[in-house]
Structure formats: C-alpha cells, structure tokens
Design a protein around this motif. Sequence first.
Motif, PDB file in Angstrom:
ATOM      1  N   THR A  48       0.813  -1.217   0.000  1.00 11.85           N
ATOM      2  CA  THR A  48       0.000   0.000   0.000  1.00 11.85           C
ATOM      3  C   THR A  48       0.849   1.270   0.000  1.00 11.85           C
ATOM      4  N   ILE A  49       1.898   1.302   0.820  1.00 11.66           N
ATOM      5  CA  ILE A  49       2.705   2.524   0.919  1.00 11.66           C
ATOM      6  C   ILE A  49       3.394   2.877  -0.399  1.00 11.66           C
ATOM      7  N   PRO A  50       4.066   1.931  -1.087  1.00  9.52           N
ATOM      8  CA  PRO A  50       4.625   2.280  -2.398  1.00  9.52           C
ATOM      9  C   PRO A  50       3.577   2.796  -3.382  1.00  9.52           C
ATOM     10  N   LEU A  51       2.386   2.191  -3.371  1.00  9.36           N
ATOM     11  CA  LEU A  51       1.339   2.639  -4.292  1.00  9.36           C
ATOM     12  C   LEU A  51       0.827   4.028  -3.918  1.00  9.36           C
ATOM     13  N   LEU A  52       0.745   4.332  -2.621  1.00  8.93           N
ATOM     14  CA  LEU A  52       0.379   5.686  -2.212  1.00  8.93           C
ATOM     15  C   LEU A  52       1.449   6.691  -2.619  1.00  8.93           C
ATOM     16  N   MET A  53       2.703   6.277  -2.551  1.00  9.57           N
ATOM     17  CA  MET A  53       3.799   7.191  -2.874  1.00  9.57           C
ATOM     18  C   MET A  53       3.833   7.570  -4.349  1.00  9.57           C
ATOM     19  N   SER A  78      -0.835  -6.041  -8.174  1.00  2.00           N
ATOM     20  CA  SER A  78      -1.326  -4.662  -8.059  1.00  2.00           C
ATOM     21  C   SER A  78      -0.606  -3.747  -9.053  1.00  2.00           C
ATOM     22  N   ILE A  79       0.705  -3.941  -9.201  1.00  2.00           N
ATOM     23  CA  ILE A  79       1.467  -3.129 -10.153  1.00  2.00           C
ATOM     24  C   ILE A  79       0.950  -3.352 -11.568  1.00  2.00           C
ATOM     25  N   ALA A  80       0.777  -4.615 -11.942  1.00  2.00           N
ATOM     26  CA  ALA A  80       0.277  -4.944 -13.281  1.00  2.00           C
ATOM     27  C   ALA A  80      -1.125  -4.368 -13.489  1.00  2.00           C
ATOM     28  N   HIS A  81      -1.947  -4.461 -12.466  1.00  2.21           N
ATOM     29  CA  HIS A  81      -3.322  -3.948 -12.525  1.00  2.21           C
ATOM     30  C   HIS A  81      -3.329  -2.444 -12.769  1.00  2.21           C
ATOM     31  N   ASN A  82      -2.484  -1.708 -12.053  1.00  2.00           N
ATOM     32  CA  ASN A  82      -2.446  -0.253 -12.207  1.00  2.00           C
ATOM     33  C   ASN A  82      -1.819   0.162 -13.528  1.00  2.00           C
ATOM     34  N   LEU A  83      -0.818  -0.578 -13.974  1.00  2.00           N
ATOM     35  CA  LEU A  83      -0.237  -0.289 -15.292  1.00  2.00           C
ATOM     36  C   LEU A  83      -1.280  -0.476 -16.388  1.00  2.00           C
ATOM     37  N   ALA A  84      -2.096  -1.522 -16.253  1.00  2.00           N
ATOM     38  CA  ALA A  84      -3.146  -1.775 -17.240  1.00  2.00           C
ATOM     39  C   ALA A  84      -4.187  -0.658 -17.249  1.00  2.00           C
ATOM     40  N   LYS A  85      -4.327   0.033 -16.110  1.00  2.00           N
ATOM     41  CA  LYS A  85      -5.260   1.159 -16.016  1.00  2.00           C
ATOM     42  C   LYS A  85      -4.639   2.459 -16.527  1.00  2.00           C
ATOM     43  N   GLY A  86      -3.387   2.396 -16.949  1.00  2.00           N
ATOM     44  CA  GLY A  86      -2.716   3.577 -17.478  1.00  2.00           C
ATOM     45  C   GLY A  86      -1.955   4.389 -16.449  1.00  2.00           C
ATOM     46  N   ARG A  89       3.277   5.312 -13.411  1.00  2.00           N
ATOM     47  CA  ARG A  89       4.216   5.422 -12.283  1.00  2.00           C
ATOM     48  C   ARG A  89       4.256   4.145 -11.438  1.00  2.00           C
ATOM     49  N   ALA A  90       3.246   3.289 -11.579  1.00  3.13           N
ATOM     50  CA  ALA A  90       3.271   2.015 -10.857  1.00  3.13           C
ATOM     51  C   ALA A  90       4.487   1.184 -11.247  1.00  3.13           C
ATOM     52  N   GLY A  91       5.010   1.424 -12.440  1.00  2.00           N
ATOM     53  CA  GLY A  91       6.197   0.709 -12.910  1.00  2.00           C
ATOM     54  C   GLY A  91       7.468   1.106 -12.182  1.00  2.00           C
ATOM     55  N   LEU A  92       7.402   2.153 -11.347  1.00  3.01           N
ATOM     56  CA  LEU A  92       8.567   2.572 -10.567  1.00  3.01           C
ATOM     57  C   LEU A  92       8.783   1.680  -9.345  1.00  3.01           C
ATOM     58  N   ILE A  93       7.769   0.870  -9.015  1.00  7.21           N
ATOM     59  CA  ILE A  93       7.835   0.011  -7.832  1.00  7.21           C
ATOM     60  C   ILE A  93       8.480  -1.329  -8.188  1.00  7.21           C
ATOM     61  N   ARG A  94       9.422  -1.762  -7.351  1.00 11.39           N
ATOM     62  CA  ARG A  94      10.102  -3.043  -7.566  1.00 11.39           C
ATOM     63  C   ARG A  94       9.863  -3.956  -6.363  1.00 11.39           C
ATOM     64  N   PRO A  95       8.980  -4.943  -6.489  1.00 19.53           N
ATOM     65  CA  PRO A  95       8.752  -5.876  -5.384  1.00 19.53           C
ATOM     66  C   PRO A  95       9.922  -6.850  -5.265  1.00 19.53           C
ATOM     67  N   VAL A  96      10.350  -7.097  -4.017  1.00 20.03           N
ATOM     68  CA  VAL A  96      11.473  -8.022  -3.785  1.00 20.03           C
ATOM     69  C   VAL A  96      11.120  -8.954  -2.631  1.00 20.03           C
ATOM     70  N   LEU A  97      11.229 -10.244  -2.868  1.00 13.32           N
ATOM     71  CA  LEU A  97      11.050 -11.231  -1.810  1.00 13.32           C
ATOM     72  C   LEU A  97      12.370 -11.372  -1.071  1.00 13.32           C
ATOM     73  N   GLY A  98      12.371 -11.094   0.223  1.00 15.73           N
ATOM     74  CA  GLY A  98      13.626 -11.159   0.963  1.00 15.73           C
ATOM     75  C   GLY A  98      13.450 -10.896   2.434  1.00 15.73           C
ATOM     76  N   ASP A  99      14.543 -11.047   3.157  1.00  8.99           N
ATOM     77  CA  ASP A  99      14.569 -10.957   4.615  1.00  8.99           C
ATOM     78  C   ASP A  99      15.260  -9.662   5.030  1.00  8.99           C
ATOM     79  N   ILE A 100      14.615  -8.882   5.887  1.00  8.35           N
ATOM     80  CA  ILE A 100      15.200  -7.641   6.384  1.00  8.35           C
ATOM     81  C   ILE A 100      16.571  -7.890   7.010  1.00  8.35           C
ATOM     82  N   ARG A 101      16.733  -9.035   7.649  1.00  4.15           N
ATOM     83  CA  ARG A 101      17.995  -9.354   8.314  1.00  4.15           C
ATOM     84  C   ARG A 101      19.121  -9.624   7.335  1.00  4.15           C
ATOM     85  N   GLU A 102      18.811  -9.764   6.045  1.00  2.54           N
ATOM     86  CA  GLU A 102      19.829 -10.049   5.032  1.00  2.54           C
ATOM     87  C   GLU A 102      20.030  -8.886   4.062  1.00  2.54           C
TER      88      GLU A 102
END
Length: 245
Positions: A48-53, A78-86, A89-102
């Motif tokens: 939600t926060i990246p999409l609000l930003m 969500s990124i794909a959905h918003n890009l499809a809506k035109g 800027r949703a394409g500026l978001i990069r989702p990453v699966l990972g651990d904060i500790r790493e």
Amino acid sequence: MRTEPLGSGVEVFVTDENHFSTDTILLADFASVKNGERVFELGTGCGTIPLLMIREHTPQSVTALDIQEEAIEMLTQSIAHNLAKGIERAGLIRPVLGDIREVSENFPAGECDLVVCNPPYKLDGTGIKSPVGAKNIALHETQCTLDDICKAAKRLLRFGGRFVLCQRPERLTDVLGALRENELEPKKLRFVQGRADKAPKLFLCEAKRGAKQGYMDVLPALIVEDENGFTAEMREIYGTYKDGR
C-alpha cells in the motif's frame, strides 16, 4: 483477493490476511516522499505505501521488500493492474522477496534517500498471537527485531537520508534507543490520538542518518476524530483515498 481504492485511480489488492490500516495511510503521508527520491520500504505487506507514494509523486524508484511470498505476489499483481489502467508510475515500484535481516548481503550501501517501515508493534513472546501467520509477522517481532530494522535502514540510507517509521507509544524508548544506536538520529516526532481527550495510540518518527545529536522537532498531535467524525486534517490525509477517486 479484492481491490481497494487508494485515490487518483490507484488500487491495491488485499486479502483478509494482507491488508492495510489507518496507520499505513498516516505513515505514507508523514514520509512526505519527494520527486526523484530513491525509496525503500522494509516489510511492505501488500504494498500500500509504495502505491500511495506513486499516486501523486514520481520517485526515482521504490523498492518494496517483504519476507512473505504471498504479499510480494499480491503487490506484483497490483502493479500490473495499475499499469493496465494507465497509471505508468506504478512501474517505478520493484517488489522483492527477501529478509530484512539479510539486507546488508543483498543490497548496496548508501543508495537510498528514504527508508520507510511499519514494523511489528509487539515484542516476540508478548500479547496474544493470531492463528494467521501473516498477521503474526505483521504484529509480532517473530521475523525481525527493531534493531534488525534499524540496521537495515542504516545500511540502505545515504548520509543525511531519512528513515521514517511508526510504532506504539509504549515502545518509544525502544525506538529512540535503537535509532541512535544505529546512527539514525531522531529529528521529528508526532503522536496520533483517536480524540483530543484520549492518550496517544501511535507515534510517527523521522530520523536522519549521520545527523548531529540534539534537537528533535515534536509536532502537535494528530487528532483522528472529533464530534463530527474525521477531523479536517484526517479528511485531508484520507482525501481521494476515502472517495476512491
């Protein structure tokens, strides 16, 4: 899975396990992202926060990290959905699966202008745990501690970069201590009250990497409701999100 409007046409996929709250909206507003900033969110959940930003600003990039595969898959959709809506800027978001500790092992140091985190509010071993794993991760420090989060923020931020987080008032001492221990100097603090006559239920804090110790700006409390419902400031913050425009 369903969509929720965030305003200005932006929408986010949520589920009963991965969703957002008023705290999320307030943290995104308090972070005050600027155009051209390199942003990193630690523990993005459904994103939600990246999409609000990106709703009304154009950061250079927004990296959204989470340890839950389901959350990252939802944000990707969500990124794909918003890009499809035109909403490009949703394409500026990069989702990453990972651990904060790493973070120190997987991301370069000092390349971010802004790091944001809505951390778990409860120490592991305290409170009643939810039977839903996603909610446990969001509410309890089962996957990372406050110190882990501050270490990651320090690693990611450039000198003078901002780290913004929210937390419950009873953990204020923990937060301020962990920030300073990791060379993140608290510079702005704001409490959030449900009503003017109620004790604070949340605080928002901004720290700067490498800043001098000393003055911290304590802002007037943000009051959520009055006798007429949402206060004028809350209506302004919620704005187009509440209307779904």
